[in-house]
Design a protein around this motif. Structure first.
Motif, PDB file in Angstrom:
ATOM      1  N   ASP A  44      34.512  50.818  33.386  1.00 24.88           N
ATOM      2  CA  ASP A  44      34.317  50.228  34.700  1.00 24.88           C
ATOM      3  C   ASP A  44      34.762  51.259  35.743  1.00 24.88           C
ATOM      4  O   ASP A  44      35.921  51.652  35.768  1.00 24.88           O
ATOM      5  N   CYS A  47      37.801  49.571  38.233  1.00 25.28           N
ATOM      6  CA  CYS A  47      39.169  49.336  37.775  1.00 25.28           C
ATOM      7  C   CYS A  47      39.535  50.183  36.559  1.00 25.28           C
ATOM      8  O   CYS A  47      40.618  50.062  36.029  1.00 25.28           O
ATOM      9  N   CYS A  69      33.387  45.317  34.484  1.00 22.09           N
ATOM     10  CA  CYS A  69      33.973  44.302  33.613  1.00 22.09           C
ATOM     11  C   CYS A  69      33.640  42.899  34.116  1.00 22.09           C
ATOM     12  O   CYS A  69      33.548  41.958  33.343  1.00 22.09           O
ATOM     13  N   CYS A  73      34.369  43.172  40.300  1.00 22.11           N
ATOM     14  CA  CYS A  73      34.514  44.628  40.325  1.00 22.11           C
ATOM     15  C   CYS A  73      33.271  45.283  40.898  1.00 22.11           C
ATOM     16  O   CYS A  73      33.366  46.248  41.648  1.00 22.11           O
TER      17      CYS A  73
END
Ligand code: ZN
Length: 85
Positions: A44, A47, A69, A73
């Motif tokens: 990702d 994050c 994810c 996000c």
């Protein structure tokens, strides 16, 4: 009498070897079948978490496919990109 004990012992050893042999053979076979798609991890970009590709949220941004994810996000990543230009 001792022959019977030897026979049983032999049988147990044989059984042990065979069961080990078959579990070793069956395990990699299963992995090969389901293989790459299940265990392939993607990162990702927001994050920095690694998630399985199958359950990732996919989004094509600037010509390249990105994986997140979750939806949050993705939204945050797009917001951040807009701010930066
Ligand atoms: Zn994330």
């Amino acid at each position: 009498m001792s022959r019977v004990i030897l026979f049983i012992l032999f049988f147990f050893i044989l059984y042990y070897i065979l069961s080990n042999f078959f579990t070793n053979i069956l395990r990699p076979g299963k992995r090969m079948n389901q293989g790459s798609e299940v265990e392939e991890l993607v990162q990702d970009p927001y994050c920095q978490t690694y998630i399985p590709k199958r359950s990732a949220v996919k989004k094509k941004i600037a010509g390249s496919m990105l994986y997140f994810c979750n939806q949050k996000c993705l939204t945050n990543y797009l917001k951040r990109n807009k701010k930066e230009g």
